[in-house]
Design a protein around this motif. Structure first.
Motif, PDB file in Angstrom:
ATOM      1  N   GLY A 446       0.861  -1.100   0.047  1.00 22.15           N
ATOM      2  CA  GLY A 446      -0.150   0.011  -0.085  1.00 22.15           C
ATOM      3  C   GLY A 446       0.883   1.377  -0.134  1.00 22.15           C
ATOM      4  O   GLY A 446       0.350   2.544  -0.335  1.00 22.15           O
ATOM      5  N   THR A 447       2.063   1.144   0.504  1.00 22.64           N
ATOM      6  CA  THR A 447       3.105   2.458   0.261  1.00 22.64           C
ATOM      7  C   THR A 447       4.027   2.173  -0.636  1.00 22.64           C
ATOM      8  O   THR A 447       4.967   3.249  -0.783  1.00 22.64           O
ATOM      9  CB  THR A 447       3.887   2.450   1.573  1.00 22.64           C
ATOM     10  OG1 THR A 447       4.797   1.411   1.877  1.00 22.64           O
ATOM     11  CG2 THR A 447       2.953   2.559   2.840  1.00 22.64           C
ATOM     12  N   SER A 448       4.029   1.258  -1.373  1.00 20.63           N
ATOM     13  CA  SER A 448       4.821   1.226  -2.631  1.00 20.63           C
ATOM     14  C   SER A 448       4.525   2.134  -3.775  1.00 20.63           C
ATOM     15  O   SER A 448       3.598   2.740  -3.865  1.00 20.63           O
ATOM     16  CB  SER A 448       4.998  -0.143  -3.228  1.00 20.63           C
ATOM     17  OG  SER A 448       3.564  -0.260  -4.025  1.00 20.63           O
ATOM     18  N   ASP A 449       5.568   2.498  -4.723  1.00 21.15           N
ATOM     19  CA  ASP A 449       5.261   3.084  -5.855  1.00 21.15           C
ATOM     20  C   ASP A 449       4.338   2.831  -6.852  1.00 21.15           C
ATOM     21  O   ASP A 449       3.626   3.457  -7.352  1.00 21.15           O
ATOM     22  CB  ASP A 449       6.695   3.371  -6.764  1.00 21.15           C
ATOM     23  CG  ASP A 449       7.617   4.025  -5.847  1.00 21.15           C
ATOM     24  OD1 ASP A 449       7.422   4.700  -4.818  1.00 21.15           O
ATOM     25  OD2 ASP A 449       9.061   3.915  -6.201  1.00 21.15           O
ATOM     26  N   ALA A 450       4.068   1.194  -6.842  1.00 23.10           N
ATOM     27  CA  ALA A 450       3.063   0.694  -7.816  1.00 23.10           C
ATOM     28  C   ALA A 450       1.825   1.406  -7.298  1.00 23.10           C
ATOM     29  O   ALA A 450       0.680   1.698  -8.106  1.00 23.10           O
ATOM     30  CB  ALA A 450       3.141  -0.613  -7.805  1.00 23.10           C
ATOM     31  N   ALA A 451       1.510   1.362  -5.892  1.00 25.75           N
ATOM     32  CA  ALA A 451       0.134   1.541  -5.404  1.00 25.75           C
ATOM     33  C   ALA A 451      -0.046   2.940  -5.653  1.00 25.75           C
ATOM     34  O   ALA A 451      -1.104   3.505  -5.802  1.00 25.75           O
ATOM     35  CB  ALA A 451      -0.080   1.267  -4.083  1.00 25.75           C
ATOM     36  N   LEU A 452       0.963   3.907  -5.298  1.00 28.73           N
ATOM     37  CA  LEU A 452       0.558   5.215  -5.400  1.00 28.73           C
ATOM     38  C   LEU A 452       0.497   5.739  -6.803  1.00 28.73           C
ATOM     39  O   LEU A 452      -0.214   6.631  -7.052  1.00 28.73           O
ATOM     40  CB  LEU A 452       2.030   5.912  -4.882  1.00 28.73           C
ATOM     41  CG  LEU A 452       2.401   5.888  -3.416  1.00 28.73           C
ATOM     42  CD1 LEU A 452       3.658   6.277  -3.001  1.00 28.73           C
ATOM     43  CD2 LEU A 452       1.300   6.623  -2.551  1.00 28.73           C
ATOM     44  N   ALA A 453       1.059   4.726  -7.680  1.00 29.55           N
ATOM     45  CA  ALA A 453       0.846   5.056  -9.216  1.00 29.55           C
ATOM     46  C   ALA A 453      -0.554   4.719  -9.702  1.00 29.55           C
ATOM     47  O   ALA A 453      -1.368   5.411 -10.594  1.00 29.55           O
ATOM     48  CB  ALA A 453       1.777   4.572 -10.079  1.00 29.55           C
ATOM     49  N   ASN A 454      -1.011   3.673  -9.053  1.00 30.68           N
ATOM     50  CA  ASN A 454      -2.469   2.945  -9.477  1.00 30.68           C
ATOM     51  C   ASN A 454      -3.654   3.683  -8.729  1.00 30.68           C
ATOM     52  O   ASN A 454      -4.893   3.660  -9.336  1.00 30.68           O
ATOM     53  CB  ASN A 454      -2.472   1.431  -9.480  1.00 30.68           C
ATOM     54  CG  ASN A 454      -1.317   1.048 -10.717  1.00 30.68           C
ATOM     55  OD1 ASN A 454      -1.352   1.598 -11.595  1.00 30.68           O
ATOM     56  ND2 ASN A 454      -0.912  -0.325 -10.218  1.00 30.68           N
ATOM     57  N   TYR A 455      -3.376   4.178  -7.366  1.00 23.49           N
ATOM     58  CA  TYR A 455      -4.606   4.234  -6.568  1.00 23.49           C
ATOM     59  C   TYR A 455      -4.485   5.871  -6.412  1.00 23.49           C
ATOM     60  O   TYR A 455      -3.688   6.570  -6.042  1.00 23.49           O
ATOM     61  CB  TYR A 455      -4.738   3.397  -5.376  1.00 23.49           C
ATOM     62  CG  TYR A 455      -4.683   2.005  -5.474  1.00 23.49           C
ATOM     63  CD1 TYR A 455      -6.029   1.315  -5.582  1.00 23.49           C
ATOM     64  CD2 TYR A 455      -3.639   1.254  -5.638  1.00 23.49           C
ATOM     65  CE1 TYR A 455      -6.103   0.015  -5.503  1.00 23.49           C
ATOM     66  CE2 TYR A 455      -3.688  -0.115  -5.783  1.00 23.49           C
ATOM     67  CZ  TYR A 455      -4.777  -0.809  -5.763  1.00 23.49           C
ATOM     68  OH  TYR A 455      -4.879  -2.006  -6.145  1.00 23.49           O
ATOM     69  N   SER A 456      -5.909   6.466  -6.274  1.00 24.51           N
ATOM     70  CA  SER A 456      -5.984   7.969  -6.210  1.00 24.51           C
ATOM     71  C   SER A 456      -6.117   8.152  -4.608  1.00 24.51           C
ATOM     72  O   SER A 456      -5.594   9.263  -4.165  1.00 24.51           O
ATOM     73  CB  SER A 456      -7.248   8.615  -6.562  1.00 24.51           C
ATOM     74  OG  SER A 456      -8.353   7.800  -6.198  1.00 24.51           O
TER      75      SER A 456
END
Length: 513
Positions: A446-456
């Motif tokens: 939830g704190t990864s770059d992938a989550a930050l990029a995919n979730y608003s």
């Protein structure tokens, strides 16, 4: 002494070592007035002879022993082919050394058993004549206690077809016995019997029988229904393949083409899984018959012909691979990897301590990877780590449930698993550890770059952690109480609290988008 004389001598003894009065008092009819034929020995009353595989037994011992041997020692396939080259009798002798063979749990046909019991009540001698090996036939005959004697294959003679017919004629005389059979090989025997009784005969065998014999009786039997085939294919397990749709959610690819690609991938995974489920049932058939619930599976219970099940394996696999190749070659590669791992699990890994649960976790995770490949989406390594740990926890809970059930039923340690019943506490502890490790990995995702990029709103993903913690803790307690009777994945889809809990977790993920 010839083979026929040896078999006849065996047939003329009872299991207590004393000769049967009925078995040793044939009478003779002089038929010289009918064209000068020789004197033909007849028995009074006329014996009833029954075949074993597919007739008295709703299964085939040769097929069962082959898969049991391959399940224990996959490399034995070379030895079995070498034995077969020397003849079927040598192969059957090679497979007859079965320490775990238990005749009391075999699926006997109730209609045939009633025929045998009625014949005995009428004072008729009853004999078992089987192409299976004598080391398997003898304990079956002794267990049932219905037979005056038996005939079976030995190391040198395969008692099937013409050989069986000649032996029965030598022993009882032409038209001197009634015979119950089921298969093409029995077409060699029926014409020499006074009365031909058939059960589970195919259409082709039935027509051939009608052209060769006059006095015929077809015994009633239950035919395999489509419901039984769906049970054998484990259609209820197809829900697990919904994991293929996970990448649609995490990558937020909500186009129709992506959905159709994922749906097609689900079908491919489902058919491939069914082929392996059937293969697994063939390998575990003996162990399943000793299980409190698995003994009702179609192959263990004999409600589907085992030869038909063997044929279904390559058909389902071929269709699944054809569908996978239509999606893309990379997806075909994923499905092949899934099949290789699940087959390795069936033949080897499931009998290895911890390797079995790691393999199961890998099979679940591969489904998610397959979905990503099918739609062309990427996956975060943190997310893959979460999936692997979470599914490892579920696999360990499954083993915990199985071991606890065996303990409560007073059953010995499973012969198909490398666990002892007393290991259930440490396995439960490992399940809890893996589950909470998975929740930690999800928080990191939830704190990864992938989550930050995919979730608003990625902060909402943090709320998923306590929801999963609640479900995991409850599942562990329910399993410990002995109230979980299914695979944890199946349990989650049936249990109302689980459905609501997991729906809440899904809603949080959707809300984070």
């Amino acid at each position: 002494m010839s083979n026929s004389e040896q078999y006849a001598a065996r047939a003329l003894r009872e299991f207590d070592g004393e000769a049967s009065d009925l078995a040793v008092q044939p009478y003779f009819e002089d038929v010289s007035e009918h064209g000068g034929a020789p004197v033909v020995p007849l028995w009074s009353p006329r014996p009833l002879v029954v075949d074993l595989d597919g007739t008295l037994l709703r299964s085939d011992l040769l097929i069962e022993r082959i898969f049991a041997e391959l399940g224990r020692r996959p490399h034995a396939v070379i030895e079995l082919f070498a034995a077969l080259r020397q003849g079927k009798s040598v192969l059957k002798h090679r497979l007859s050394e079965a320490a775990d063979f238990n005749p009391s749990i075999l699926p006997y046909d109730e209609v045939v058993l009633r025929c045998l019991q009625e014949a005995r009540a009428q004072g008729r001698p009853v004999y078992l004549a089987s192409a299976s090996h004598e080391k398997l036939v003898a304990p079956i005959a002794e267990h049932l206690g219905l037979f005056d004697g038996w005939f079976a294959t030995n190391e040198f003679t395969n008692l099937s077809g013409r050989v069986k017919a000649e032996l029965l004629v030598d022993t009882f005389g032409e038209k001197g016995f009634d015979y119950i059979g089921n298969d093409k090989a029995d077409l060699e025997v029926w014409p020499h019997a006074a009365k031909a009784l058939a059960i589970r005969a195919s259409g082709g065998v039935g027509r051939a029988l009608a052209s060769r014999c006059d006095d015929i009786e077809h015994l009633e039997h239950d035919r395999a229904t489509w419901r039984e085939w769906l049970r054998l294919m484990r259609v209820h397990q197809y829900a697990k393949n919904a994991l293929v749709f996970v990448p649609l959610l995490t990558s937020q690819m909500f186009e129709l083409t992506a959905f159709l690609a994922a749906l097609t991938a689900v079908i491919a995974f489902s058919l491939c899984a069914s082929s392996v489920y059937i293969l697994n049932d063939l390998i575990d058939i003996q162990d399943d018959r000793g299980h409190r619930s698995k003994r009702f599976r179609p192959l263990a219970a004999g409600t589907i012909p085992i030869a038909d099940a063997v044929l279904a394996v390559p058909i389902l696999l071929g269709i699944s691979m054809a569908i996978a190749s239509a999606i893309s070659l990379p997806f075909l590669g994923v499905l092949v990897a899934y099949y290789v791992l699940t087959t390795a699990y069936s033949f080897f890994l499931k009998r290895q301590l911890m390797s079995d649960v790691v393999a199961l976790a890998g099979l679940y995770t591969i489904r998610v990877v397959g979905g990503a490949v099918a739609i062309g989406a990427g996956l975060s390594f943190w997310f893959l780590g979460f999936l692997m740990a979470w599914f490892l926890s579920l696999a360990l809970i499954k083993r915990f449930v199985e071991m606890q059930a065996r303990r409560e039923a007073g059953l010995p340690d499973s012969t198909s698993r490398d666990y002892r019943n007393d290991d259930y506490l440490i396995v439960g502890a490992l399940a809890a550890a893996a589950g909470f490790q998975a929740i930690t990995l999800f928080v990191l995702y939830g704190t990864s770059d992938a989550a930050l990029a995919n979730y608003s709103r990625p902060d909402l993903l943090w709320l998923v952690a306590p929801v999963l913690t609640f479900w995991l803790g409850r599942a562990l307690v329910v399993a410990h109480r002995g109230e979980m009777h299914d695979d944890p994945m199946v349990f989650a889809l049936k249990d109302r609290v689980s459905i609501v809990t997991l729906a809440a977790a899904g809603a949080l993920v959707v809300g984070a988008m």
